[in-house]
Design a protein around this motif. Structure first.
Motif, PDB file in Angstrom:
ATOM      1  N   ASN A  30      -7.744  -1.190  -9.450  1.00 23.82           N
ATOM      2  CA  ASN A  30      -8.720  -0.650  -8.817  1.00 23.82           C
ATOM      3  C   ASN A  30      -8.349   0.450  -7.608  1.00 23.82           C
ATOM      4  O   ASN A  30      -8.989   1.087  -7.044  1.00 23.82           O
ATOM      5  CB  ASN A  30      -9.819  -1.466  -8.302  1.00 23.82           C
ATOM      6  N   TYR A  31      -7.042   0.778  -7.750  1.00 18.49           N
ATOM      7  CA  TYR A  31      -6.559   1.807  -6.901  1.00 18.49           C
ATOM      8  C   TYR A  31      -7.201   3.091  -6.948  1.00 18.49           C
ATOM      9  O   TYR A  31      -7.417   3.613  -8.221  1.00 18.49           O
ATOM     10  CB  TYR A  31      -5.177   2.123  -7.172  1.00 18.49           C
ATOM     11  N   PRO A  32      -7.637   3.688  -5.806  1.00 23.49           N
ATOM     12  CA  PRO A  32      -8.544   5.019  -5.828  1.00 23.49           C
ATOM     13  C   PRO A  32      -7.898   6.028  -6.710  1.00 23.49           C
ATOM     14  O   PRO A  32      -6.758   6.478  -6.455  1.00 23.49           O
ATOM     15  CB  PRO A  32      -8.689   5.236  -4.390  1.00 23.49           C
ATOM     16  N   GLY A  33      -8.955   6.647  -7.653  1.00 24.07           N
ATOM     17  CA  GLY A  33      -8.210   7.762  -8.522  1.00 24.07           C
ATOM     18  C   GLY A  33      -7.221   7.472  -9.648  1.00 24.07           C
ATOM     19  O   GLY A  33      -6.784   8.257 -10.290  1.00 24.07           O
ATOM     20  N   GLU A  46       0.750  -1.035   0.066  1.00 25.26           N
ATOM     21  CA  GLU A  46       0.081   0.068   0.054  1.00 25.26           C
ATOM     22  C   GLU A  46       0.844   1.179  -0.052  1.00 25.26           C
ATOM     23  O   GLU A  46       0.644   2.349  -0.729  1.00 25.26           O
ATOM     24  CB  GLU A  46      -1.029   0.097   0.956  1.00 25.26           C
ATOM     25  N   VAL A  47       1.839   1.266   0.894  1.00 18.61           N
ATOM     26  CA  VAL A  47       3.043   2.375   0.891  1.00 18.61           C
ATOM     27  C   VAL A  47       3.424   2.572  -0.358  1.00 18.61           C
ATOM     28  O   VAL A  47       3.580   3.590  -0.772  1.00 18.61           O
ATOM     29  CB  VAL A  47       3.775   2.323   2.127  1.00 18.61           C
ATOM     30  N   GLU A  48       4.004   1.266  -1.124  1.00 20.47           N
ATOM     31  CA  GLU A  48       4.630   1.516  -2.504  1.00 20.47           C
ATOM     32  C   GLU A  48       3.662   2.012  -3.429  1.00 20.47           C
ATOM     33  O   GLU A  48       4.000   3.133  -4.215  1.00 20.47           O
ATOM     34  CB  GLU A  48       5.284   0.156  -2.839  1.00 20.47           C
ATOM     35  N   MET A  49       2.332   1.621  -3.358  1.00 23.10           N
ATOM     36  CA  MET A  49       1.415   1.955  -4.278  1.00 23.10           C
ATOM     37  C   MET A  49       0.998   3.433  -4.322  1.00 23.10           C
ATOM     38  O   MET A  49       1.036   4.476  -5.162  1.00 23.10           O
ATOM     39  CB  MET A  49      -0.067   1.287  -4.264  1.00 23.10           C
TER      40      MET A  49
END
Length: 589
Positions: free
Chosen positions: A165-168, A130-133
């Motif tokens: 599907n990552y937000p934005g 998550e941090v990497e994304m």
């Protein structure tokens, strides 16, 4: 300016506008690449060369603003990366601590905690991903804001591989793809500009502007190309007229480019303009040999030499045309002067006009004796009439004697008439103050002038009476009587006296009787009495004054004299007559 010249980035002749300066194009390229400081350095140098250009100042401010935005974004990115690294390190430390703890727990409790460790590891891996994304998503945003669509898309692809599907992510990808499309269009437009295809380049840039009005320097590029398109249209018009031989139209268009846009294809425009001047001059000379055509050709040659002062062939052609101009001007002035005098040789207006023409002709040929004389005659005659109006008889005589000696019939005899009248008027003035010898001298000169024009008996009659009177006053009664008798006989006054005046007939008879008896003094008195009624026997002509008339010209026209006309009309000032005035003019029957 000195700084620019020291760097060798300016041509010896500085362009009139900053748009054509090499530094401006280099600054644009730096801006397109995001090299803000290099671009600002060049803009500063341009500001020194063009301190009054408001548009240049606005561009510099815009570049400074973009540089600050870029700098702030990069600082934010760096700080975010540091924070992410710290977070990552902290998590790694936590993970390590947990691992150590887990190992200890495992060792202590063995299989009880194996499952918990696996769950914890999975959570940690998820958090790291998550941090990497998040870091890549933020970096992609930063690169997109900086105008680096390709780099942003690469990061977006990496995020999508981890989480489609990552937000934005979808919105950010659309923005990046849109910017990437604009970059492709912009590169295409720049390529078209380099190829010289201005219309297509302008169309692409306008499409970019519709999509994103503030994309890079698209507005400036459009403005430059629109100006270039307009200049191209003017050049096309000029070239078309040139090929058609319409030299005046070609000259007008080439001059507009040469004078107001000196940096636009300057070599080609100057060459075509020079050729147009020369061909226009040649065409004028072939079409007509009028003075107007020659003057126009000379002007074209003058303009062509202003472009190329050392062109020997054009200099020779101009010299030849100038000689033609001088010859035509000279002949034109002479012909105009002669035409004015031929139409109304006794008109003061015509004489003034002729004087002006003769003066202009003498400017071209100052050593032409004949024209100099003609100009001198016209000038002196006009000057004499001004003296005449002032009653300055001596000045009239001094001025007109020269004219009379050169041409006794000058101005249709008006010069002779005016000279005669001046002598008579000065003689009358001398008689009035008792200078009888001076009066007699003037009357005798007037008599000589009158005798040289036998067509005017009335003038000779008048002056003979005046000479006779002056002689009688001086005691020369016999000579005076002889002159009286001659004048009376010349106009047949005795015969007309029988029909008009018994008193005059009686006085004439007495004068003849006294003369036959040798009593010349008594005869003189009788003749003087008789001729005082002489004007009653003259015929009277009515004449309406028109513009340009003056008494001397009317006297010569009707064969009368100024004094008789003034007396018949009770004119206090014989020089003051007005248009429309009806004059009574005495003449011999």
């Amino acid at each position: 300016m000195e700084a620019i010249q020291e760097q060798g980035q300016m041509a010896p002749g500085q362009p009139e506008t900053y748009l054509d300066h090499p530094l401006f194009r280099q600054a644009q390229q730096n801006a397109q690449k995001g090299e803000w400081q290099a671009g600002l350095d060049k803009m500063e140098k341009l500001m020194q060369a063009y301190p009054l250009e408001a548009d240049l100042r606005a561009l510099r401010q815009e570049m400074q603003l973009r540089a600050r935005i870029d700098q702030d974004e990069r600082r934010d990115i760096a700080q975010a990366r540091k924070q992410r690294v710290r977070d990552l390190l902290m998590r790694m430390i936590i993970v390590a601590g947990l691992a150590v703890l887990a190992l200890a727990v495992v060792r202590s409790y063995s299989a009880i905690f194996q499952e918990q460790i696996a769950v914890t590891r999975a959570k940690l891996e998820y958090q790291v991903r998550e941090v990497e994304m998040a870091v890549k998503f933020r970096d992609a945003q930063d690169f997109l804001n900086a105008g680096r669509a390709d780099t942003a898309l690469a990061l977006i692809t990496e995020v999508a591989a981890l989480d489609p599907n990552y937000p934005g992510l979808a919105e950010l990808k659309a923005q990046a793809q849109r910017l990437q499309t604009l970059d492709v269009w912009y590169a295409e437009a720049m390529s078209l500009i380099e190829q010289g295809d201005t219309p297509k380049a302008l169309a692409v840039l306008r499409e970019i502007e519709r999509e994103e009005p503030y994309y890079r320097d698209v507005k400036l590029q459009i403005s430059n190309l629109e100006s270039l398109t307009q200049l191209s249209a003017i050049l096309a018009q000029a070239d078309s007229a040139y090929e058609a031989g319409d030299w005046e139209t070609a000259i007008a268009a080439y001059e507009e480019l040469y004078l107001y846009h000196p940096d636009y294809q300057s070599v080609y425009v100057e060459e075509r303009l020079f050729a147009s001047y020369v061909k226009a001059a040649e065409a004028r000379l072939r079409a007509s040999d009028s003075l107007e055509a020659i003057l126009a050709a000379e002007e074209y040659y003058r303009k062509s030499l202003a472009l190329r002062p050392q062109d020997a062939e054009t200099k020779a052609q101009q010299a030849q045309v100038r000689a033609m101009v001088e010859e035509r001007l000279f002949l034109g002035y002479i012909q105009a002067a002669q035409a004015a005098l031929a139409a109304e040789p006794d008109s003061l207006q015509a004489l003034r006009l002729a004087d002006q023409y003769f003066t202009e002709a003498l400017k071209l040929r100052p050593n032409d004796a004949e024209i100099g004389l003609q100009r001198e005659l016209a000038h002196r005659f006009i000057e004499a009439q001004e003296y005449f109006n002032q009653g300055n008889w001596t000045a009239v005589i001094d001025t007109l004697e020269f004219v009379y000696r050169q041409d006794k019939g000058y101005a249709r005899g008006t010069a002779r008439q005016s000279l005669y009248e001046a002598y008579v008027a000065r003689g009358d003035g001398a008689m009035a103050i008792g200078d009888f010898d001076g009066a007699l001298s003037d009357y005798r000169r007037a008599a000589v002038i009158a005798e040289e024009d036998p067509s005017s008996k009335l003038r000779l009659y008048e002056v003979q009476l005046k000479v006779a009177e002056a002689m009688g006053v001086l005691g020369e009664y016999q000579n005076a009587v002889l002159l009286y008798a001659s004048a009376i006989s010349m106009v047949d006054l005795q015969a007309r006296a029988q029909d008009h005046s018994a008193a005059m007939a009686t006085a004439l008879a007495d004068a003849e009787r006294y003369a036959s008896q040798g009593d010349y003094k008594a005869a003189f008195r009788s003749y003087r009495e008789a001729v005082s009624w002489g004007t009653e026997t003259f015929e009277i002509v009515e004449y309406t004054v028109v513009s340009g008339d003056y008494l001397s010209s009317l006297a010569i026209k009707f064969g009368s004299t100024v004094s008789l006309i003034a007396e018949a009309n009770n004119l206090d000032d014989p020089n003051l007559i007005i248009t429309g005035q009806v004059l009574l003019i005495p003449i011999l029957p």
